[in-house]
Design an enzyme around this catalytic site. Structure first.
Site, PDB file in Angstrom:
ATOM      1  CE  LYS A 191      -6.527  -2.044   1.160  1.00  0.00           C
ATOM      2  NZ  LYS A 191      -8.059  -1.420   1.250  1.00  0.00           N
ATOM      3  CE1 TYR A 220      -5.376  -5.637  -0.457  1.00  0.00           C
ATOM      4  CE2 TYR A 220      -3.182  -4.748   1.124  1.00  0.00           C
ATOM      5  CZ  TYR A 220      -4.732  -5.004   1.260  1.00  0.00           C
ATOM      6  OH  TYR A 220      -5.344  -5.216   2.497  1.00  0.00           O
ATOM      7  CG  ASP A 266     -19.986  -8.579   0.039  1.00  0.00           C
ATOM      8  OD1 ASP A 266     -19.377  -8.267   1.580  1.00  0.00           O
ATOM      9  OD2 ASP A 266     -19.675  -9.271  -0.528  1.00  0.00           O
ATOM     10  CG  ASP A 273     -17.600  -5.314  -8.642  1.00  0.00           C
ATOM     11  OD1 ASP A 273     -17.488  -4.231  -8.166  1.00  0.00           O
ATOM     12  OD2 ASP A 273     -17.775  -6.386  -9.894  1.00  0.00           O
TER      13      ASP A 273
HETATM   14  N1  LIG Z   1      -7.636  -9.051   6.789  1.00  0.00           N
HETATM   15  C1  LIG Z   1      -6.508  -8.708   6.675  1.00  0.00           C
HETATM   16  O1  LIG Z   1      -5.238  -9.293   7.127  1.00  0.00           O
HETATM   17  C2  LIG Z   1      -6.439  -7.838   6.625  1.00  0.00           C
HETATM   18  C3  LIG Z   1      -5.336  -6.475   6.629  1.00  0.00           C
HETATM   19  C4  LIG Z   1      -5.058  -5.197   5.303  1.00  0.00           C
HETATM   20  C5  LIG Z   1      -6.374  -4.619   5.668  1.00  0.00           C
HETATM   21  N2  LIG Z   1      -7.572  -5.459   5.714  1.00  0.00           N
HETATM   22  C6  LIG Z   1      -8.368  -4.134   4.327  1.00  0.00           C
HETATM   23  O2  LIG Z   1      -9.394  -4.780   4.879  1.00  0.00           O
HETATM   24  C7  LIG Z   1     -10.017  -4.554   4.081  1.00  0.00           C
HETATM   25  C8  LIG Z   1     -11.583  -6.206   4.647  1.00  0.00           C
HETATM   26  O3  LIG Z   1     -11.261  -7.033   4.645  1.00  0.00           O
HETATM   27  P1  LIG Z   1     -11.279  -8.226   5.248  1.00  0.00           P
HETATM   28  O4  LIG Z   1     -10.039  -8.733   5.796  1.00  0.00           O
HETATM   29  O5  LIG Z   1     -12.565  -8.164   6.435  1.00  0.00           O
HETATM   30  O6  LIG Z   1     -11.709  -9.592   4.196  1.00  0.00           O
HETATM   31  P2  LIG Z   1     -13.247  -9.929   3.819  1.00  0.00           P
HETATM   32  O7  LIG Z   1     -13.426 -10.563   2.072  1.00  0.00           O
HETATM   33  O8  LIG Z   1     -13.586 -11.414   4.925  1.00  0.00           O
HETATM   34  O9  LIG Z   1     -14.059  -9.197   3.055  1.00  0.00           O
HETATM   35  C9  LIG Z   1     -14.595  -8.194   1.951  1.00  0.00           C
HETATM   36  C10 LIG Z   1     -15.896  -8.386   1.587  1.00  0.00           C
HETATM   37  O10 LIG Z   1     -15.335  -7.414   0.591  1.00  0.00           O
HETATM   38  C11 LIG Z   1     -16.105  -8.091  -0.639  1.00  0.00           C
HETATM   39  N3  LIG Z   1     -15.795  -7.334  -1.372  1.00  0.00           N
HETATM   40  C12 LIG Z   1     -15.176  -7.543  -1.847  1.00  0.00           C
HETATM   41  N4  LIG Z   1     -15.349  -7.299  -3.116  1.00  0.00           N
HETATM   42  C13 LIG Z   1     -16.148  -6.401  -3.577  1.00  0.00           C
HETATM   43  C14 LIG Z   1     -16.129  -5.861  -4.518  1.00  0.00           C
HETATM   44  N5  LIG Z   1     -15.883  -5.468  -6.411  1.00  0.00           N
HETATM   45  N6  LIG Z   1     -18.224  -5.116  -4.951  1.00  0.00           N
HETATM   46  C15 LIG Z   1     -18.545  -5.414  -3.098  1.00  0.00           C
HETATM   47  N7  LIG Z   1     -17.712  -6.475  -2.359  1.00  0.00           N
HETATM   48  C16 LIG Z   1     -16.852  -6.605  -2.781  1.00  0.00           C
HETATM   49  C17 LIG Z   1     -16.413  -9.745  -0.471  1.00  0.00           C
HETATM   50  O11 LIG Z   1     -17.415  -9.834  -0.497  1.00  0.00           O
HETATM   51  C18 LIG Z   1     -16.409  -9.697   1.283  1.00  0.00           C
HETATM   52  O12 LIG Z   1     -16.902 -10.138   1.985  1.00  0.00           O
HETATM   53  C19 LIG Z   1     -10.074  -4.576   2.953  1.00  0.00           C
HETATM   54  O13 LIG Z   1     -10.297  -3.568   2.595  1.00  0.00           O
HETATM   55  C20 LIG Z   1      -8.491  -4.956   2.818  1.00  0.00           C
HETATM   56  O14 LIG Z   1      -7.823  -4.849   1.983  1.00  0.00           O
HETATM   57  C21 LIG Z   1      -7.428  -6.860   5.454  1.00  0.00           C
END
Ligand SMILES: NC(=O)c1ccc[n+]([C@@H]2O[C@H](COP(=O)([O-])OP(=O)(O)OC[C@H]3O[C@@H](n4cnc5c(N)ncnc54)[C@H](O)[C@@H]3O)[C@@H](O)[C@H]2O)c1
Length: 253
Positions: free
Chosen positions: A161, A157, A43, A67
């Protein structure tokens, strides 16, 4: 959330999970480790990783902050994994403020593509040599409802995706004879820390009524972790190249 684990399902396995500090990645990390895996947790937030490790001292979780769009940080994850890597979950992702094509700025476009698409390629490219050497491996990429249709995010986005879906299918085909499976999970709304501000009036006018009419119930991250770990495990041994929606039925509407 009642998502009973399968004890020992990942015994002896080494996993890498990106986005492990929060939401879906965190739930996936804890589930994999609870089922026996040694998990390399990636992360960009070292604070979130520290909290993850502190809350799960009995589990084998190795935190590597950085990152993941930067190749050196990807190589640090591979080094932390050691001799073999059995499982990769590309979960980290960011949203795009719902900006449509006429409004999207270069910085938003490039950052979203880098995190959501290029990093997925970098991680996959980095683990494949070890998986090929072992003759086995399972990769799951997290796409989104926005990877299936055009009405749930902005241009960047949505494009990113859809790209994850294409990358998943191509990589599945390319390595289908090598014991390596590649699948995707498409969440609907999930209760996480992802930031999704509406910064476009136009998008609000167009998407607001569409999304508002759906009466969607957001999922718990553990429900997504259940789908992701099923695809990562041998329970899905004959499944590759699929996009598994875990969205409470949204994609059927
Ligand atoms: N939450 C939703 O409603 C939802 C819906 C559809 C898809 N998603 C997808 O699910 C996945 C997880 O998202 P989430 O909802 O758990 O989000 P979140 O923000 O709670 O967690 C994502 C984590 O990724 C880390 N991160 C972001 N950019 C980074 C980078 N460049 N390097 C390393 N770490 C990085 C962040 O610090 C964070 O801890 C994503 O791919 C998101 O697009 C989420």
């Amino acid at each position: 959330m009642n998502t009973a684990i399968t004890p020992g399902r990942f015994d002896g396995k080494v996993a890498i999970v990106t986005g492990a500090g929060s939401g879906i990645g965190l739930a996936t990390t804890v589930r994999l480790a609870s089922e026996g895996a040694r998990v390399i947790a990636a992360d960009v937030s070292s604070e979130r990783l520290d909290a993850l490790v502190a809350a799960n001292r009995s589990l084998d979780i190795v935190a590597v902050a950085g990152d993941i769009t930067v190749e050196e940080n990807v190589q640090a994850l591979i080094a932390a994994a050691g001799d073999k890597i059995d499982v990769l979950a590309n979960v980290a992702g960011i949203m795009d403020a719902f900006l449509p094509a006429a409004e999207v700025d270069d910085a938003t476009w490039e950052r979203v593509m880098n995190v959501n698409v290029t990093a997925v390629m970098r991680l996959t490219r980095a683990v494949l040599p070890k998986m090929l050497a072992e003759g086995s491996g399972s990769i799951v990429n997290v796409t989104s409802e926005a990877g299936l249709r055009g009405a749930s995010a902005g241009a960047a986005y949505t494009t990113s995706k859809h790209a994850v879906v294409g990358f998943t299918k191509n990589t599945s085909v390319m390595y289908s004879g090598s014991g390596i499976r590649v699948n995707a999970v498409a969440p609907g709304g999930v209760k996480t820390n992802i930031e999704a501000p509406f910064k476009s009036e136009h998008a609000g006018r167009v998407l607001g009524p569409v999304l508002g009419a759906l009466a969607l119930v957001p999922a718990e991250p553990e429900q997504l972790a259940a789908a992701i770990t099923w695809l990562l495990s041998d329970d899905s041994a004959n499944v590759s190249g699929v996009v598994l929606a875990s969205d409470g039925g949204w994609s059927a509407i």
